[in-house]
Scaffold this motif. Structure first.
Motif, PDB file in Angstrom:
ATOM      1  N   SER A 118      13.978  36.307 -31.993  1.00 24.98           N
ATOM      2  CA  SER A 118      12.803  35.716 -31.479  1.00 24.98           C
ATOM      3  C   SER A 118      12.628  34.738 -30.304  1.00 24.98           C
ATOM      4  O   SER A 118      13.706  34.228 -29.885  1.00 24.98           O
ATOM      5  N   GLU A 119      11.654  34.572 -29.777  1.00 26.81           N
ATOM      6  CA  GLU A 119      11.697  33.621 -28.608  1.00 26.81           C
ATOM      7  C   GLU A 119      10.129  32.989 -28.456  1.00 26.81           C
ATOM      8  O   GLU A 119       9.283  33.694 -28.853  1.00 26.81           O
ATOM      9  N   SER A 120      10.140  31.657 -27.926  1.00 26.72           N
ATOM     10  CA  SER A 120       8.818  31.084 -27.717  1.00 26.72           C
ATOM     11  C   SER A 120       8.934  30.458 -26.286  1.00 26.72           C
ATOM     12  O   SER A 120      10.125  30.820 -25.844  1.00 26.72           O
ATOM     13  N   LYS A 121       7.954  29.714 -25.921  1.00 28.02           N
ATOM     14  CA  LYS A 121       8.122  29.276 -24.767  1.00 28.02           C
ATOM     15  C   LYS A 121       9.267  28.328 -24.566  1.00 28.02           C
ATOM     16  O   LYS A 121       9.973  28.142 -23.436  1.00 28.02           O
ATOM     17  N   ARG A 122       9.650  27.370 -25.541  1.00 28.97           N
ATOM     18  CA  ARG A 122      10.655  26.285 -25.454  1.00 28.97           C
ATOM     19  C   ARG A 122      12.022  26.845 -26.035  1.00 28.97           C
ATOM     20  O   ARG A 122      12.973  26.130 -26.140  1.00 28.97           O
ATOM     21  N   THR A 123      11.980  27.925 -26.974  1.00 33.26           N
ATOM     22  CA  THR A 123      13.186  28.188 -27.936  1.00 33.26           C
ATOM     23  C   THR A 123      13.643  29.640 -27.587  1.00 33.26           C
ATOM     24  O   THR A 123      12.760  30.557 -27.507  1.00 33.26           O
ATOM     25  N   GLU A 124      14.796  30.042 -28.160  1.00 33.59           N
ATOM     26  CA  GLU A 124      15.292  31.066 -28.688  1.00 33.59           C
ATOM     27  C   GLU A 124      15.894  31.150 -29.901  1.00 33.59           C
ATOM     28  O   GLU A 124      16.355  30.239 -30.377  1.00 33.59           O
ATOM     29  N   SER A 125      15.340  32.083 -30.940  1.00 36.02           N
ATOM     30  CA  SER A 125      15.878  31.870 -31.967  1.00 36.02           C
ATOM     31  C   SER A 125      16.732  32.972 -32.838  1.00 36.02           C
ATOM     32  O   SER A 125      16.175  34.154 -32.517  1.00 36.02           O
ATOM     33  N   TYR A 126      17.486  32.672 -33.556  1.00 35.97           N
ATOM     34  CA  TYR A 126      18.121  33.613 -34.346  1.00 35.97           C
ATOM     35  C   TYR A 126      18.006  33.333 -35.742  1.00 35.97           C
ATOM     36  O   TYR A 126      18.324  32.237 -36.086  1.00 35.97           O
ATOM     37  N   TRP A 127      17.482  34.584 -36.618  1.00 31.08           N
ATOM     38  CA  TRP A 127      17.539  34.241 -37.792  1.00 31.08           C
ATOM     39  C   TRP A 127      18.397  34.743 -38.704  1.00 31.08           C
ATOM     40  O   TRP A 127      19.101  35.938 -38.579  1.00 31.08           O
ATOM     41  N   VAL A 128      19.032  33.760 -39.595  1.00 30.03           N
ATOM     42  CA  VAL A 128      20.378  34.309 -40.470  1.00 30.03           C
ATOM     43  C   VAL A 128      19.974  34.608 -41.745  1.00 30.03           C
ATOM     44  O   VAL A 128      19.275  33.393 -42.398  1.00 30.03           O
ATOM     45  N   ARG A 129      20.107  35.591 -42.320  1.00 24.69           N
ATOM     46  CA  ARG A 129      20.224  35.715 -43.847  1.00 24.69           C
ATOM     47  C   ARG A 129      21.672  35.582 -44.332  1.00 24.69           C
ATOM     48  O   ARG A 129      22.431  36.229 -44.060  1.00 24.69           O
ATOM     49  N   THR A 130      21.872  34.344 -45.109  1.00 25.34           N
ATOM     50  CA  THR A 130      23.057  34.110 -45.839  1.00 25.34           C
ATOM     51  C   THR A 130      23.087  34.470 -47.397  1.00 25.34           C
ATOM     52  O   THR A 130      21.895  34.012 -47.795  1.00 25.34           O
ATOM     53  N   ARG A 131      23.979  35.376 -47.512  1.00 26.17           N
ATOM     54  CA  ARG A 131      23.883  35.657 -48.832  1.00 26.17           C
ATOM     55  C   ARG A 131      25.162  34.888 -49.890  1.00 26.17           C
ATOM     56  O   ARG A 131      26.203  35.094 -49.351  1.00 26.17           O
ATOM     57  N   ARG A 175      26.969  36.605 -44.272  1.00 27.90           N
ATOM     58  CA  ARG A 175      25.930  36.365 -43.321  1.00 27.90           C
ATOM     59  C   ARG A 175      25.585  37.685 -42.311  1.00 27.90           C
ATOM     60  O   ARG A 175      26.346  38.366 -41.967  1.00 27.90           O
ATOM     61  N   GLU A 176      24.231  37.783 -42.046  1.00 27.46           N
ATOM     62  CA  GLU A 176      23.781  38.685 -41.207  1.00 27.46           C
ATOM     63  C   GLU A 176      22.593  38.200 -40.242  1.00 27.46           C
ATOM     64  O   GLU A 176      21.709  37.550 -40.567  1.00 27.46           O
ATOM     65  N   ILE A 177      22.466  38.680 -39.041  1.00 30.76           N
ATOM     66  CA  ILE A 177      21.550  38.374 -38.188  1.00 30.76           C
ATOM     67  C   ILE A 177      20.207  39.330 -38.689  1.00 30.76           C
ATOM     68  O   ILE A 177      20.180  40.515 -38.640  1.00 30.76           O
ATOM     69  N   GLU A 195      31.077  39.737 -55.881  1.00 33.92           N
ATOM     70  CA  GLU A 195      30.093  40.866 -56.485  1.00 33.92           C
ATOM     71  C   GLU A 195      28.777  40.539 -56.752  1.00 33.92           C
ATOM     72  O   GLU A 195      27.720  41.311 -56.750  1.00 33.92           O
ATOM     73  N   THR A 196      28.572  39.529 -57.673  1.00 32.30           N
ATOM     74  CA  THR A 196      27.278  39.173 -58.110  1.00 32.30           C
ATOM     75  C   THR A 196      26.357  38.248 -57.174  1.00 32.30           C
ATOM     76  O   THR A 196      26.813  36.959 -57.070  1.00 32.30           O
ATOM     77  N   LEU A 197      25.268  38.504 -56.677  1.00 26.77           N
ATOM     78  CA  LEU A 197      24.532  37.997 -55.939  1.00 26.77           C
ATOM     79  C   LEU A 197      23.740  36.694 -56.644  1.00 26.77           C
ATOM     80  O   LEU A 197      23.234  36.993 -57.606  1.00 26.77           O
ATOM     81  N   LYS A 198      24.071  35.489 -56.342  1.00 27.77           N
ATOM     82  CA  LYS A 198      23.546  34.211 -56.949  1.00 27.77           C
ATOM     83  C   LYS A 198      22.258  33.692 -56.260  1.00 27.77           C
ATOM     84  O   LYS A 198      21.406  33.132 -56.666  1.00 27.77           O
ATOM     85  N   ALA A 199      22.192  33.858 -54.895  1.00 32.08           N
ATOM     86  CA  ALA A 199      21.389  33.081 -54.128  1.00 32.08           C
ATOM     87  C   ALA A 199      21.358  33.543 -52.671  1.00 32.08           C
ATOM     88  O   ALA A 199      22.333  34.104 -52.248  1.00 32.08           O
ATOM     89  N   GLU A 200      20.063  33.400 -52.124  1.00 32.46           N
ATOM     90  CA  GLU A 200      20.259  33.681 -50.693  1.00 32.46           C
ATOM     91  C   GLU A 200      19.282  32.739 -49.694  1.00 32.46           C
ATOM     92  O   GLU A 200      18.632  31.839 -50.356  1.00 32.46           O
ATOM     93  N   MET A 201      19.716  32.547 -48.595  1.00 27.77           N
ATOM     94  CA  MET A 201      19.133  31.689 -47.740  1.00 27.77           C
ATOM     95  C   MET A 201      18.611  32.381 -46.269  1.00 27.77           C
ATOM     96  O   MET A 201      19.453  32.862 -45.821  1.00 27.77           O
ATOM     97  N   LEU A 202      17.393  32.309 -45.991  1.00 26.35           N
ATOM     98  CA  LEU A 202      17.066  32.664 -44.543  1.00 26.35           C
ATOM     99  C   LEU A 202      16.706  31.604 -43.678  1.00 26.35           C
ATOM    100  O   LEU A 202      16.027  30.800 -44.210  1.00 26.35           O
ATOM    101  N   LEU A 203      17.441  31.618 -42.616  1.00 27.12           N
ATOM    102  CA  LEU A 203      17.261  30.125 -41.611  1.00 27.12           C
ATOM    103  C   LEU A 203      17.054  30.720 -40.152  1.00 27.12           C
ATOM    104  O   LEU A 203      17.693  31.558 -39.666  1.00 27.12           O
ATOM    105  N   ASN A 204      15.934  30.101 -39.665  1.00 26.23           N
ATOM    106  CA  ASN A 204      15.613  30.389 -38.209  1.00 26.23           C
ATOM    107  C   ASN A 204      16.138  29.267 -37.548  1.00 26.23           C
ATOM    108  O   ASN A 204      15.750  28.188 -37.273  1.00 26.23           O
ATOM    109  N   HIS A 205      17.419  29.634 -36.809  1.00 24.31           N
ATOM    110  CA  HIS A 205      18.076  28.555 -35.868  1.00 24.31           C
ATOM    111  C   HIS A 205      17.230  28.572 -34.431  1.00 24.31           C
ATOM    112  O   HIS A 205      17.489  29.717 -33.785  1.00 24.31           O
ATOM    113  N   ALA A 206      16.507  27.710 -34.160  1.00 22.61           N
ATOM    114  CA  ALA A 206      15.809  27.824 -32.958  1.00 22.61           C
ATOM    115  C   ALA A 206      16.772  26.857 -31.859  1.00 22.61           C
ATOM    116  O   ALA A 206      16.821  25.540 -32.006  1.00 22.61           O
ATOM    117  N   THR A 207      17.158  27.407 -30.925  1.00 23.40           N
ATOM    118  CA  THR A 207      17.681  26.879 -29.907  1.00 23.40           C
ATOM    119  C   THR A 207      16.867  26.477 -28.762  1.00 23.40           C
ATOM    120  O   THR A 207      16.103  27.446 -28.404  1.00 23.40           O
TER     121      THR A 207
END
Length: 306
Positions: free
Chosen positions: A260-273, A254-256, A280-292
């Motif tokens: 980002s930020e909005s009026k109600r939230t602070e967000s960290y976007w995580v790229r999961t490989r 995983r990597e940040i 060794e072989t990349l099979k899939a990726e997920m990008l997820l915006n965790h809005a706190t």
């Protein structure tokens, strides 16, 4: 005779099921618990966003065929919460000949938007909806809950995960794949019967890739201040060398990717490989915006003004 009228496919109205009432993290229940949701100003615990992804799969297979499972990408921005009992319909715009990207969206029965998305077949499918959204992000002015995070920060070097059919997926996802398949809006023999699939293995449904990817997320130990309540605001799942298989071991890193930020939230976007068992072989990726949610953190105002 030909027309330039945009056409789309749509699926039936479905009632997605809520399966996260018992979800726990950092020692407390989540926004999916009715009482917690009400404390935060919501009418009930929402259904988790990726639950809606399943309604798109039959439509995308109709457009892209088997390739959807092998190199498909679904990139979504969640717009409005859905609670159990509400009906949802998925829409997919028919692509022009040769196009590898199309527009998708979901609505409640009364037309209220649920999510907007792009769906595409890679590689070379160009920017996704979330690529475009991330390109417009402004640097946050001042982070409190996420003040110890930095873009580029990495999680554990190696998290090992798998999803067996009857495996309980932990406090974050307190159910098994088989239990999900009893309630999933669009079931397929490919999710449980290995002999029925082109790959000779049962495959993990699109919405359950999120479960697989988040199963060991605590090991990343990203320093998010607690206790705090969060939700998924944006999510992208891409198959690179797919599909992912039931009972197969994978390595996760995983990597940040953004803050980002909005009026109600602070967000960290995580790229999961997600890699094969050798890492060794990349099979899939997920990008997820965790809005706190800022107001869910008791010390927010005091720390923000300090």
């Amino acid at each position: 005779m030909s027309f330039d009228t945009p056409l789309h496919l749509c699926g039936p109205l479905r009632e997605p099921r809520q399966m996260l009432q018992e979800q726990e993290y950092s020692g407390h229940t989540s926004i999916h618990d009715d009482s917690m949701a009400e404390k935060l100003g919501f009418k009930a615990g929402p259904i988790e966003g990726p639950t809606h992804f399943s309604q798109f799969v039959p439509l995308l297979v109709e457009v892209f065929g088997q390739a959807w499972f092998e190199s498909g990408c679904f990139s979504a921005h969640f717009q409005n919460m859905v609670v159990e009992g509400e009906q949802v319909r998925a829409f997919v715009e028919l692509p022009a000949p040769g196009a590898t990207r199309l527009r998708c969206w979901a609505e409640k029965a009364d037309g209220t938007p649920v999510l907007e998305a792009s769906a595409s077949i890679g590689p070379g499918d160009g920017p996704t909806l979330l690529d475009e959204r991330m390109a417009k992000l402004r640097a946050p002015e001042k982070l409190v809950i996420l003040s110890d995070l930095q873009v580029g920060m990495k999680g554990a070097e190696e998290e090992r995960v798998r999803m067996d059919a009857d495996q309980h997926m932990g406090n974050l996802y307190p159910f098994s794949l088989n239990q999900k398949l009893e309630r999933i809006t669009e079931n397929s023999p490919w999710y449980s019967d290995a002999e029925s699939t082109p790959w000779g293995r049962a495959i993990i449904p699109l919405e359950m890739v999120s479960v697989l990817a988040e199963y060991t997320s605590k090991q990343a130990a990203f320093p998010v201040k607690q206790p705090v309540i969060g939700l998924f605001a944006d999510q992208e799942i891409r198959m690179v060398d797919g599909p992912l298989f039931v009972g197969e071991e994978y390595v996760i890193r995983r990597e940040i990717a953004a803050l980002s930020e909005s009026k109600r939230t602070e967000s960290y976007w995580v790229r999961t490989r997600i890699y094969d068992a050798k890492g060794e072989t990349l099979k899939a990726e997920m990008l997820l915006n965790h809005a706190t949610l800022k107001h869910s953190y008791a010390n927010y105002e005091a720390e923000a003004s300090a």
